[in-house]
Write an enzyme that holds these catalytic residues in place. Structure first.
Site: not given
Length: 134
Positions: A11, A85, A89
């Site tokens: 996150c 996120c 990522c």
């Protein structure tokens, strides 16, 4: 890579949702799964309300610290679970990606964090059931 499946929870701040998910997976998997967590912009410390919510169910995440998301952490994981996120990522072919839409516990009171904690537990239980044994 070890013989065990590995899961990375990501996150933004690695202070709430991903830490609770890592706590649940560590607790429920009993060492059968390698557990990691990280954040695209890690906070200074784990959210104290998340710590309290997990303490209520007998899981201690006080020793957890927010970590920076690295490409290596993603590459070394079989499953990458993102929680808000998004594009931060890194993507590697051959990894399984899941995006869990969960409310952010940041700035929330314990009453608001409990249902998030419980939703994370349910999702972690499903994830454990889907992973192959080591």
């Amino acid at each position: 890579m070890s013989d065990k499946p590995s899961v990375l929870f990501v996150c933004v701040h690695n202070a709430g949702r991903s830490q609770m998910a890592a706590g649940w997976l560590t607790h429920l998997a009993g060492g059968r799964i390698e557990v990691r967590s990280a954040g695209s912009a890690p906070a200074e410390s784990v959210n104290p309300v998340a710590v309290e919510a997990m303490r209520e169910v007998g899981i201690d995440i006080t020793g957890a610290t927010p970590k920076v998301l690295t490409a290596e952490a993603v590459q070394e994981s079989d499953v990458v679970v993102t929680m808000g996120c998004g594009d931060a990522c890194p993507f590697f072919p051959g990894r399984r990606y899941e995006d869990w839409k969960l409310d952010d516990p940041a700035g929330q009171g314990i009453e608001a964090v409990r249902p998030i904690r419980d939703e994370i537990r349910a999702r972690v239980e499903r994830l454990i059931a889907e992973l192959p044994p080591a």
